[in-house]
Design a protein around this motif. Structure first.
Motif, PDB file in Angstrom:
ATOM      1  N   THR A  56       0.833  -1.202   0.000  1.00  0.00           N
ATOM      2  CA  THR A  56       0.000   0.000   0.000  1.00  0.00           C
ATOM      3  C   THR A  56       0.868   1.252   0.000  1.00  0.00           C
ATOM      4  O   THR A  56       0.562   2.236  -0.676  1.00  0.00           O
ATOM      5  N   ALA A  57       1.964   1.230   0.741  1.00  0.00           N
ATOM      6  CA  ALA A  57       2.882   2.375   0.761  1.00  0.00           C
ATOM      7  C   ALA A  57       3.601   2.513  -0.577  1.00  0.00           C
ATOM      8  O   ALA A  57       3.800   3.628  -1.077  1.00  0.00           O
ATOM      9  N   LEU A  58       3.995   1.413  -1.167  1.00  0.00           N
ATOM     10  CA  LEU A  58       4.675   1.457  -2.460  1.00  0.00           C
ATOM     11  C   LEU A  58       3.775   2.026  -3.546  1.00  0.00           C
ATOM     12  O   LEU A  58       4.245   2.743  -4.444  1.00  0.00           O
ATOM     13  N   ALA A  59       2.491   1.716  -3.462  1.00  0.00           N
ATOM     14  CA  ALA A  59       1.557   2.235  -4.458  1.00  0.00           C
ATOM     15  C   ALA A  59       1.453   3.759  -4.384  1.00  0.00           C
ATOM     16  O   ALA A  59       1.200   4.419  -5.401  1.00  0.00           O
ATOM     17  N   ARG A  60       1.667   4.323  -3.202  1.00  0.00           N
ATOM     18  CA  ARG A  60       1.600   5.779  -3.024  1.00  0.00           C
ATOM     19  C   ARG A  60       2.931   6.450  -3.345  1.00  0.00           C
ATOM     20  O   ARG A  60       2.964   7.511  -3.960  1.00  0.00           O
ATOM     21  N   ASP A  61       4.020   5.842  -2.887  1.00  0.00           N
ATOM     22  CA  ASP A  61       5.340   6.464  -3.038  1.00  0.00           C
ATOM     23  C   ASP A  61       6.381   5.352  -3.069  1.00  0.00           C
ATOM     24  O   ASP A  61       6.917   4.955  -2.034  1.00  0.00           O
ATOM     25  N   PHE A  62       6.666   4.872  -4.254  1.00  0.00           N
ATOM     26  CA  PHE A  62       7.551   3.719  -4.404  1.00  0.00           C
ATOM     27  C   PHE A  62       8.965   4.058  -3.919  1.00  0.00           C
ATOM     28  O   PHE A  62       9.525   3.377  -3.052  1.00  0.00           O
ATOM     29  N   ALA A  63       9.537   5.120  -4.465  1.00  0.00           N
ATOM     30  CA  ALA A  63      10.915   5.466  -4.121  1.00  0.00           C
ATOM     31  C   ALA A  63      11.043   5.872  -2.657  1.00  0.00           C
ATOM     32  O   ALA A  63      11.997   5.478  -1.970  1.00  0.00           O
ATOM     33  N   THR A  76      18.230  -5.685   2.066  1.00  0.00           N
ATOM     34  CA  THR A  76      17.753  -6.351   0.865  1.00  0.00           C
ATOM     35  C   THR A  76      16.235  -6.326   0.803  1.00  0.00           C
ATOM     36  O   THR A  76      15.553  -6.076   1.805  1.00  0.00           O
ATOM     37  N   VAL A  77      15.726  -6.614  -0.398  1.00  0.00           N
ATOM     38  CA  VAL A  77      14.282  -6.738  -0.586  1.00  0.00           C
ATOM     39  C   VAL A  77      13.989  -7.926  -1.487  1.00  0.00           C
ATOM     40  O   VAL A  77      14.797  -8.300  -2.341  1.00  0.00           O
ATOM     41  N   GLY A  78      12.803  -8.498  -1.277  1.00  0.00           N
ATOM     42  CA  GLY A  78      12.224  -9.436  -2.209  1.00  0.00           C
ATOM     43  C   GLY A  78      11.116  -8.708  -2.955  1.00  0.00           C
ATOM     44  O   GLY A  78      10.246  -8.101  -2.331  1.00  0.00           O
ATOM     45  N   VAL A  79      11.170  -8.733  -4.271  1.00  0.00           N
ATOM     46  CA  VAL A  79      10.218  -7.979  -5.086  1.00  0.00           C
ATOM     47  C   VAL A  79       8.961  -8.806  -5.293  1.00  0.00           C
ATOM     48  O   VAL A  79       9.020  -9.992  -5.630  1.00  0.00           O
ATOM     49  N   SER A  80       7.812  -8.157  -5.085  1.00  0.00           N
ATOM     50  CA  SER A  80       6.515  -8.799  -5.283  1.00  0.00           C
ATOM     51  C   SER A  80       5.555  -7.727  -5.786  1.00  0.00           C
ATOM     52  O   SER A  80       4.885  -7.069  -5.004  1.00  0.00           O
ATOM     53  N   GLY A  81       5.522  -7.539  -7.091  1.00  0.00           N
ATOM     54  CA  GLY A  81       4.738  -6.472  -7.692  1.00  0.00           C
ATOM     55  C   GLY A  81       5.605  -5.270  -7.970  1.00  0.00           C
ATOM     56  O   GLY A  81       6.394  -4.836  -7.112  1.00  0.00           O
ATOM     57  N   ARG A  82       5.473  -4.690  -9.162  1.00  0.00           N
ATOM     58  CA  ARG A  82       6.370  -3.591  -9.563  1.00  0.00           C
ATOM     59  C   ARG A  82       5.685  -2.226  -9.531  1.00  0.00           C
ATOM     60  O   ARG A  82       6.342  -1.211  -9.737  1.00  0.00           O
ATOM     61  N   HIS A  83       4.397  -2.183  -9.356  1.00  0.00           N
ATOM     62  CA  HIS A  83       3.672  -0.915  -9.196  1.00  0.00           C
ATOM     63  C   HIS A  83       3.952   0.060 -10.343  1.00  0.00           C
ATOM     64  O   HIS A  83       4.183   1.254 -10.123  1.00  0.00           O
ATOM     65  N   GLY A  84       3.923  -0.489 -11.560  1.00  0.00           N
ATOM     66  CA  GLY A  84       4.086   0.348 -12.741  1.00  0.00           C
ATOM     67  C   GLY A  84       5.510   0.635 -13.142  1.00  0.00           C
ATOM     68  O   GLY A  84       5.750   1.312 -14.155  1.00  0.00           O
ATOM     69  N   HIS A  85       6.487   0.140 -12.410  1.00  0.00           N
ATOM     70  CA  HIS A  85       7.893   0.384 -12.717  1.00  0.00           C
ATOM     71  C   HIS A  85       8.473  -0.785 -13.516  1.00  0.00           C
ATOM     72  O   HIS A  85       8.043  -1.929 -13.381  1.00  0.00           O
ATOM     73  N   THR A  86       9.451  -0.495 -14.332  1.00  0.00           N
ATOM     74  CA  THR A  86      10.186  -1.542 -15.026  1.00  0.00           C
ATOM     75  C   THR A  86      11.235  -2.132 -14.089  1.00  0.00           C
ATOM     76  O   THR A  86      11.584  -1.543 -13.061  1.00  0.00           O
ATOM     77  N   ASP A  88      14.387  -2.346 -14.758  1.00  0.00           N
ATOM     78  CA  ASP A  88      15.510  -1.406 -14.788  1.00  0.00           C
ATOM     79  C   ASP A  88      15.250  -0.213 -13.867  1.00  0.00           C
ATOM     80  O   ASP A  88      16.152   0.254 -13.163  1.00  0.00           O
ATOM     81  N   GLY A  89      13.999   0.276 -13.899  1.00  0.00           N
ATOM     82  CA  GLY A  89      13.659   1.421 -13.062  1.00  0.00           C
ATOM     83  C   GLY A  89      13.751   1.102 -11.585  1.00  0.00           C
ATOM     84  O   GLY A  89      14.240   1.926 -10.782  1.00  0.00           O
ATOM     85  N   ILE A  90      13.292  -0.073 -11.198  1.00  0.00           N
ATOM     86  CA  ILE A  90      13.389  -0.479  -9.793  1.00  0.00           C
ATOM     87  C   ILE A  90      14.846  -0.600  -9.381  1.00  0.00           C
ATOM     88  O   ILE A  90      15.233  -0.177  -8.283  1.00  0.00           O
ATOM     89  N   ARG A  91      15.664  -1.148 -10.258  1.00  0.00           N
ATOM     90  CA  ARG A  91      17.096  -1.279  -9.936  1.00  0.00           C
ATOM     91  C   ARG A  91      17.722   0.089  -9.686  1.00  0.00           C
ATOM     92  O   ARG A  91      18.519   0.256  -8.744  1.00  0.00           O
ATOM     93  N   ALA A 101      17.909  -6.012  -4.455  1.00  0.00           N
ATOM     94  CA  ALA A 101      16.889  -7.040  -4.681  1.00  0.00           C
ATOM     95  C   ALA A 101      17.581  -8.393  -4.743  1.00  0.00           C
ATOM     96  O   ALA A 101      18.581  -8.552  -5.445  1.00  0.00           O
ATOM     97  N   VAL A 102      17.047  -9.358  -3.997  1.00  0.00           N
ATOM     98  CA  VAL A 102      17.651 -10.692  -4.003  1.00  0.00           C
ATOM     99  C   VAL A 102      16.796 -11.706  -4.739  1.00  0.00           C
ATOM    100  O   VAL A 102      17.297 -12.751  -5.166  1.00  0.00           O
ATOM    101  N   LEU A 103      15.491 -11.408  -4.902  1.00  0.00           N
ATOM    102  CA  LEU A 103      14.605 -12.353  -5.572  1.00  0.00           C
ATOM    103  C   LEU A 103      13.362 -11.620  -6.052  1.00  0.00           C
ATOM    104  O   LEU A 103      13.094 -10.492  -5.652  1.00  0.00           O
TER     105      LEU A 103
END
Length: 290
Positions: A56-63, A76-86, A88-91, A101-103
């Protein structure tokens, strides 16, 4: 069960599993300091957040959300949903706040289909090591279905390794530990997959909910569990911030080295305040000695 009292569980696991796991895996006995106090700790680089917790927080303000996790101390983080980001953008965002990101959780249908190649490319872009199947379709919840999944897991895991990534991992839920026609479904996956190609991201809450013992899995299947979902259980069986519930994490983690654990990823499926959950859980794991 991991919900029994700390003293009883420590006595039982320490006697029956801890020594055997350490000796069998060629590991040193647990270090202690002072008068028998445990002093092993989770490496700071191994404490991560599974981002489903923060959705819910990522949907409001990912960065901004990722920056706050980094400021709390998460590595570290485990990614589960990109919330509109690519990927490359998340990296780029992760690099900017010094998170890694580890997984990534990727659907079973995507990984077993024509989307596999792109999914593995995206993992490279994220800088992550492991593709993770977050769940299996309900139609596969039978011994035959899990054997079919095990064959697919081996194939996907081989493709991942050939792409220069890590093993395929599987994330469990409580129903995956069901016994059907005398067969433990989860054990089918553990025993019928190639350890070089397939590992497991064990969700300790769901394992306990399914009447499984995480510590015994670490001891019986060394090296198969590079990542954990660290999720606590309230007295009524619901989710709780890590360290505030009934699960005996110190006893579980006593065998983590034998299990091959490298990442302890916090998760809470329905936090009232995800940032409070993140802070509380990090503080507990950073302070934990076992």
């Amino acid at each position: 069960m991991s919900t029994v009292s700390h003293g009883t569980r420590r006595a039982f696991l320490g006697a029956s599993l801890g020594v055997a796991a350490a000796v069998g895996a060629g590991l040193p006995a647990r270090a202690t300091e002072g008068r028998g106090r445990p002093c092993r700790r989770i490496p700071r680089g191994g404490i991560g957040m599974h981002l489903y917790t923060m959705r819910t927080a990522l949907a409001r303000d990912f960065a901004g959300t990722l920056a706050e996790l980094a400021a709390m101390g998460y590595a570290t983080v485990g990614v589960s949903g990109r919330h509109g980001h690519t990927a490359d953008g998340i990296r780029r965002i992760l690099d900017g706040v010094r998170l890694k990101a580890v997984l990534e959780h990727i659907s079973y249908d995507t990984l077993r289909g024509p989307g596999l190649g792109r999914a593995l490319e995206d993992l490279h872009a994220l800088g992550a090591a492991w593709p993770v199947v977050p769940s299996l379709p309900g139609a596969l919840h039978s011994p035959a279905g899990f054997r079919e999944a095990a064959r697919e897991f081996n194939r996907i895991g081989r493709a991942s390794r050939e792409a220069g990534l890590g093993r395929l991992l599987f994330h469990n839920h409580g129903s995956d530990h069901a016994v059907v026609d005398g067969v433990n479904l989860y054990d089918v996956l553990v025993t019928e997959t190639d350890p070089e190609l397939v590992g497991f991201e064990l969700d300790v809450y769901w394992a306990v909910k399914g009447a499984a013992d995480p510590g015994s899995y670490f001891a019986r299947h060394p090296g198969r569990f590079p990542a954990l979902h660290v999720k606590d259980m309230a007295a009524d069986g619901s989710f709780a911030d890590v360290g505030s519930g009934t699960l005996d994490f110190a006893a579980m983690f006593d065998h983590a080295r034998a299990g091959g654990v490298r990442q302890w990823l916090v998760e809470h499926d329905s936090p009232a305040d995800p940032f409070a959950t993140a802070r509380n859980s990090y503080r507990y794991l950073a302070a934990l000695r076992y």
